[in-house]
Every structure is written in structure tokens, then in C-alpha cells.
Motif scaffolding. Structure first.
Motif, PDB file in Angstrom:
ATOM      1  N   ALA A   4       0.951  -1.271   0.003  1.00 46.51           N
ATOM      2  CA  ALA A   4       0.101  -0.044   0.167  1.00 46.51           C
ATOM      3  C   ALA A   4       0.947   1.115   0.081  1.00 46.51           C
ATOM      4  O   ALA A   4       0.380   2.217  -0.634  1.00 46.51           O
ATOM      5  CB  ALA A   4      -0.870   0.075   1.165  1.00 46.51           C
ATOM      6  N   LEU A   5       2.057   1.206   0.701  1.00 47.92           N
ATOM      7  CA  LEU A   5       2.754   2.364   0.756  1.00 47.92           C
ATOM      8  C   LEU A   5       3.360   2.806  -0.459  1.00 47.92           C
ATOM      9  O   LEU A   5       3.525   3.793  -0.978  1.00 47.92           O
ATOM     10  CB  LEU A   5       3.853   2.128   1.898  1.00 47.92           C
ATOM     11  CG  LEU A   5       5.055   3.430   1.925  1.00 47.92           C
ATOM     12  CD1 LEU A   5       4.367   4.625   2.401  1.00 47.92           C
ATOM     13  CD2 LEU A   5       6.014   2.666   3.227  1.00 47.92           C
ATOM     14  N   ALA A   6       3.983   1.712  -1.211  1.00 44.94           N
ATOM     15  CA  ALA A   6       4.666   1.639  -2.687  1.00 44.94           C
ATOM     16  C   ALA A   6       3.705   2.377  -3.628  1.00 44.94           C
ATOM     17  O   ALA A   6       3.977   3.035  -4.514  1.00 44.94           O
ATOM     18  CB  ALA A   6       5.505   0.325  -2.911  1.00 44.94           C
ATOM     19  N   LYS A  11      -3.835   3.150   6.969  1.00 45.83           N
ATOM     20  CA  LYS A  11      -4.504   3.157   7.907  1.00 45.83           C
ATOM     21  C   LYS A  11      -5.298   1.951   8.071  1.00 45.83           C
ATOM     22  O   LYS A  11      -5.640   1.032   7.088  1.00 45.83           O
ATOM     23  CB  LYS A  11      -5.714   4.297   7.735  1.00 45.83           C
ATOM     24  CG  LYS A  11      -4.898   5.538   7.723  1.00 45.83           C
ATOM     25  CD  LYS A  11      -5.852   6.664   7.405  1.00 45.83           C
ATOM     26  CE  LYS A  11      -4.888   8.124   7.480  1.00 45.83           C
ATOM     27  NZ  LYS A  11      -5.622   9.056   6.752  1.00 45.83           N
ATOM     28  N   ALA A  12      -6.080   1.541   9.151  1.00 49.77           N
ATOM     29  CA  ALA A  12      -6.893   0.269   9.389  1.00 49.77           C
ATOM     30  C   ALA A  12      -7.913   0.010   8.392  1.00 49.77           C
ATOM     31  O   ALA A  12      -7.939  -1.071   7.655  1.00 49.77           O
ATOM     32  CB  ALA A  12      -7.383   0.164  10.920  1.00 49.77           C
ATOM     33  N   GLU A  13      -8.804   0.940   7.910  1.00 42.54           N
ATOM     34  CA  GLU A  13      -9.830   0.815   6.952  1.00 42.54           C
ATOM     35  C   GLU A  13      -9.194   0.493   5.738  1.00 42.54           C
ATOM     36  O   GLU A  13      -9.665  -0.706   4.926  1.00 42.54           O
ATOM     37  CB  GLU A  13     -10.772   1.666   7.118  1.00 42.54           C
ATOM     38  CG  GLU A  13     -12.135   1.223   6.413  1.00 42.54           C
ATOM     39  CD  GLU A  13     -13.171   1.950   6.944  1.00 42.54           C
ATOM     40  OE1 GLU A  13     -14.271   2.141   6.294  1.00 42.54           O
ATOM     41  OE2 GLU A  13     -13.378   2.456   8.125  1.00 42.54           O
ATOM     42  N   PRO A  14      -8.522   1.128   5.091  1.00 44.22           N
ATOM     43  CA  PRO A  14      -8.116   0.880   3.467  1.00 44.22           C
ATOM     44  C   PRO A  14      -7.279  -0.418   3.581  1.00 44.22           C
ATOM     45  O   PRO A  14      -7.182  -1.064   2.706  1.00 44.22           O
ATOM     46  CB  PRO A  14      -7.181   2.123   3.231  1.00 44.22           C
ATOM     47  CG  PRO A  14      -7.168   3.138   4.450  1.00 44.22           C
ATOM     48  CD  PRO A  14      -8.067   2.585   5.525  1.00 44.22           C
ATOM     49  N   LEU A  15      -6.495  -0.721   4.676  1.00 46.92           N
ATOM     50  CA  LEU A  15      -5.538  -1.888   4.586  1.00 46.92           C
ATOM     51  C   LEU A  15      -6.594  -3.223   4.711  1.00 46.92           C
ATOM     52  O   LEU A  15      -6.404  -4.068   4.235  1.00 46.92           O
ATOM     53  CB  LEU A  15      -4.694  -2.035   5.808  1.00 46.92           C
ATOM     54  CG  LEU A  15      -3.490  -1.005   5.686  1.00 46.92           C
ATOM     55  CD1 LEU A  15      -2.615  -0.927   7.102  1.00 46.92           C
ATOM     56  CD2 LEU A  15      -2.459  -1.539   4.603  1.00 46.92           C
ATOM     57  N   ARG A  26      -9.547  -3.223   3.769  1.00 48.01           N
ATOM     58  CA  ARG A  26     -10.315  -3.418   2.232  1.00 48.01           C
ATOM     59  C   ARG A  26      -9.574  -4.291   1.324  1.00 48.01           C
ATOM     60  O   ARG A  26      -9.890  -5.154   0.700  1.00 48.01           O
ATOM     61  CB  ARG A  26     -10.717  -1.878   1.871  1.00 48.01           C
ATOM     62  CG  ARG A  26     -12.065  -1.552   2.312  1.00 48.01           C
ATOM     63  CD  ARG A  26     -12.547  -0.518   1.597  1.00 48.01           C
ATOM     64  NE  ARG A  26     -11.711   0.690   1.176  1.00 48.01           N
ATOM     65  CZ  ARG A  26     -11.593   1.903   2.314  1.00 48.01           C
ATOM     66  NH1 ARG A  26     -12.561   1.681   3.328  1.00 48.01           N
ATOM     67  NH2 ARG A  26     -10.790   2.742   1.958  1.00 48.01           N
ATOM     68  N   ARG A  27      -8.035  -3.699   1.368  1.00 47.89           N
ATOM     69  CA  ARG A  27      -7.032  -4.399   0.602  1.00 47.89           C
ATOM     70  C   ARG A  27      -7.106  -5.998   0.890  1.00 47.89           C
ATOM     71  O   ARG A  27      -6.955  -6.635  -0.111  1.00 47.89           O
ATOM     72  CB  ARG A  27      -5.636  -3.651   0.818  1.00 47.89           C
ATOM     73  CG  ARG A  27      -4.641  -4.284  -0.008  1.00 47.89           C
ATOM     74  CD  ARG A  27      -3.301  -3.701   0.391  1.00 47.89           C
ATOM     75  NE  ARG A  27      -2.974  -2.242  -0.450  1.00 47.89           N
ATOM     76  CZ  ARG A  27      -2.453  -2.060  -1.485  1.00 47.89           C
ATOM     77  NH1 ARG A  27      -1.988  -3.267  -2.052  1.00 47.89           N
ATOM     78  NH2 ARG A  27      -2.237  -1.016  -2.042  1.00 47.89           N
ATOM     79  N   LEU A  28      -7.093  -6.183   2.087  1.00 47.48           N
ATOM     80  CA  LEU A  28      -6.869  -7.442   2.327  1.00 47.48           C
ATOM     81  C   LEU A  28      -8.143  -8.224   2.572  1.00 47.48           C
ATOM     82  O   LEU A  28      -8.273  -9.575   2.789  1.00 47.48           O
ATOM     83  CB  LEU A  28      -6.351  -7.791   3.834  1.00 47.48           C
ATOM     84  CG  LEU A  28      -4.775  -7.368   3.798  1.00 47.48           C
ATOM     85  CD1 LEU A  28      -4.195  -7.393   5.033  1.00 47.48           C
ATOM     86  CD2 LEU A  28      -4.012  -8.549   3.109  1.00 47.48           C
ATOM     87  N   GLY A  29      -9.407  -7.642   2.197  1.00 48.97           N
ATOM     88  CA  GLY A  29     -10.594  -8.176   2.350  1.00 48.97           C
ATOM     89  C   GLY A  29     -11.233  -8.957   3.528  1.00 48.97           C
ATOM     90  O   GLY A  29     -11.710 -10.061   3.807  1.00 48.97           O
ATOM     91  N   THR A  30     -10.950  -7.988   4.664  1.00 51.68           N
ATOM     92  CA  THR A  30     -11.108  -8.492   5.927  1.00 51.68           C
ATOM     93  C   THR A  30     -11.785  -7.131   6.847  1.00 51.68           C
ATOM     94  O   THR A  30     -12.055  -6.263   6.269  1.00 51.68           O
ATOM     95  CB  THR A  30     -10.050  -9.126   6.723  1.00 51.68           C
ATOM     96  OG1 THR A  30     -10.451  -9.804   7.932  1.00 51.68           O
ATOM     97  CG2 THR A  30      -8.788  -8.188   6.885  1.00 51.68           C
ATOM     98  N   THR A  31     -11.948  -7.308   8.167  1.00 45.41           N
ATOM     99  CA  THR A  31     -12.355  -6.341   8.715  1.00 45.41           C
ATOM    100  C   THR A  31     -11.307  -5.361   9.569  1.00 45.41           C
ATOM    101  O   THR A  31     -10.273  -6.213  10.015  1.00 45.41           O
ATOM    102  CB  THR A  31     -13.420  -6.996   9.936  1.00 45.41           C
ATOM    103  OG1 THR A  31     -12.493  -7.713  10.887  1.00 45.41           O
ATOM    104  CG2 THR A  31     -14.459  -7.687   9.286  1.00 45.41           C
ATOM    105  N   LYS A  32     -11.608  -4.470  10.016  1.00 49.97           N
ATOM    106  CA  LYS A  32     -10.622  -3.544  10.890  1.00 49.97           C
ATOM    107  C   LYS A  32     -10.361  -4.672  12.373  1.00 49.97           C
ATOM    108  O   LYS A  32      -9.295  -4.329  12.892  1.00 49.97           O
ATOM    109  CB  LYS A  32     -11.043  -2.163  11.211  1.00 49.97           C
ATOM    110  CG  LYS A  32     -11.143  -1.308  10.089  1.00 49.97           C
ATOM    111  CD  LYS A  32     -11.435  -0.015  10.726  1.00 49.97           C
ATOM    112  CE  LYS A  32     -12.766   0.095  11.418  1.00 49.97           C
ATOM    113  NZ  LYS A  32     -13.031   1.550  11.719  1.00 49.97           N
ATOM    114  N   GLY A  33     -11.204  -5.141  12.770  1.00 51.67           N
ATOM    115  CA  GLY A  33     -11.045  -6.075  13.914  1.00 51.67           C
ATOM    116  C   GLY A  33      -9.630  -7.016  13.829  1.00 51.67           C
ATOM    117  O   GLY A  33      -8.859  -6.952  14.675  1.00 51.67           O
ATOM    118  N   SER A  34      -9.586  -7.498  12.614  1.00 53.11           N
ATOM    119  CA  SER A  34      -8.416  -8.364  12.380  1.00 53.11           C
ATOM    120  C   SER A  34      -6.916  -7.446  12.611  1.00 53.11           C
ATOM    121  O   SER A  34      -6.001  -7.670  13.280  1.00 53.11           O
ATOM    122  CB  SER A  34      -8.446  -8.977  11.006  1.00 53.11           C
ATOM    123  OG  SER A  34      -7.200  -9.597  10.882  1.00 53.11           O
TER     124      SER A  34
END
Length: 184
Positions: free
Chosen positions: A19-21, A29-33, A35-43
Motif C-alpha cells: 500500500a505504501l509503495a 490506516k486500518a480501514e483501507p488496509l 479493504r485491501r486484504l478483504g477483511t475487517t478492521k477487527g483483524s
């Protein structure tokens, strides 16, 4: 029904490097990451207390990968000149290598311009790399510390050129070190 693979801390860190690159530090940030991984912020929050802790873990992994291999790689070389030549190749090769498939030094440098914590870690890694260069130059009889900065700065600039033309800088770094050695 298939069971979803559980993400671990390394999965999150590697996603952050990508994501950085690709998208810059705003993507760390938690939410965009999530989404990128197809999971929830809880993880995300299962593995990291907060976003600054996540950033710190990213920087720890990058800094470790950026410098830890250098002493062992130089140990096998028989002379200070051979070690200096090997170090120039390591520096040039390191910039073309990646962490999780992502080339990071340029992205870390860009991130550091707006983040003092990142700037401090980058300065530490740069200091270690410059220290290796200065030590080896001194061992070859070259005592002007500016040569270490010149070699290191040339490498940073070559990395930027390679991002545009995809050329390998290994030979160019070797030629620069040979030129410096010829001046002693």
C-alpha cells in the motif's frame, strides 16, 4: 463452505508495504488496509494496538531487512578493498531487492518527508549504512568522510533513475567505488 485463512501480523505488514509503495502513506490506516486484504478492521486491531504501533512494526521490519545482512556478507571478504567493493554491490542490489515483492527505500524516503518518526528511523538506517562505508573507506586508507556520503548519495540517485529506466546499478556502483579507490 470454505474456511477463511486467518491473517497474521506479517500479512498485515506486507500489505502495508504494498500500500505504501502503490498509494503512499495515506493508505496506511486500518480501514483501507482491511479493504485491501478483504477483511475487517477487527483483524488489524487484533495484531496491532493502533495505527502508530502498526507503523512502528513496519519500520522495524524494514530497518532490520535493510541493514542486518551486511556484516555477515562482508565477513567472507579477505581485504578491506574487497569488502568495500562487496558493500557497494550490496547497497546497489538491496535497493533493487524487495520486501514482500515491494521495493521500499524510495517509498520510505517519501513517507519520511512528512512524518518525523519515519524520518528518524530512515536517518538511523542511513547512518548505519554510511557507518559501514566510512569504516571500510578508512580501512582502505581513504579518511575523508565525504566519500562515504558521495557513494551513498550516488546510490540513492541511481535508485531514482532505475525507477524510470529499470537499469541495474550494480556495475555503476562498482565503477564509482573503483574510481574512489584509484584516488587514494
Amino acid at each position: 463452505m470454505t474456511k477463511k485463512t486467518r491473517l497474521n501480523q506479517t500479512d498485515w505488514l506486507l500489505a502495508g508495504f504494498a500500500a505504501l509503495a502503490e498509494d503512499g502513506p495515506e493508505a496506511l490506516k486500518a480501514e483501507p488496509l482491511a479493504r485491501r486484504l478483504g477483511t475487517t478492521k477487527g483483524s488489524f486491531y487484533w495484531h496491532f494496538a493502533d495505527v502508530p504501533a502498526y507503523h512502528a512494526a513496519m519500520l522495524d521490519l524494514w530497518a532490520e531487512q535493510a541493514t542486518s545482512h551486511i556484516p555477515a556478507a562482508l565477513e567472507a571478504e579477505p581485504t578491506p578493498v574487497a569488502k568495500l567493493r562487496r558493500l557497494s554491490q550490496i547497497i546497489a542490489t538491496h535497493r533493487s531487492e524487495s520486501l514482500g515483492g515491494v521495493k521500499l527505500d524510495a517509498a520510505i524516503r517519501a513517507w519520511s518527508r512528512a512524518n518525523p518518526v519515519v524520518a528518524e528511523r530512515l536517518a538511523s538506517v542511513d547512518g548505519q549504512r554510511l557507518g559501514f562505508l566510512e569504516t571500510l573507506l578508512n580501512e582502505t586508507g581513504i579518511t575523508n568522510p565525504e566519500w562515504a556520503r558521495i557513494i551513498y548519495a550516488a546510490d540513492i540517485g541511481m535508485e531514482d533513475l532505475s525507477a524510470r529506466d529499470s537499469n541495474d546499478n550494480t556495475s555503476a556502483m562498482g565503477s564509482l567505488v573503483d574510481l574512489v579507490l584509484a584516488l587514494r
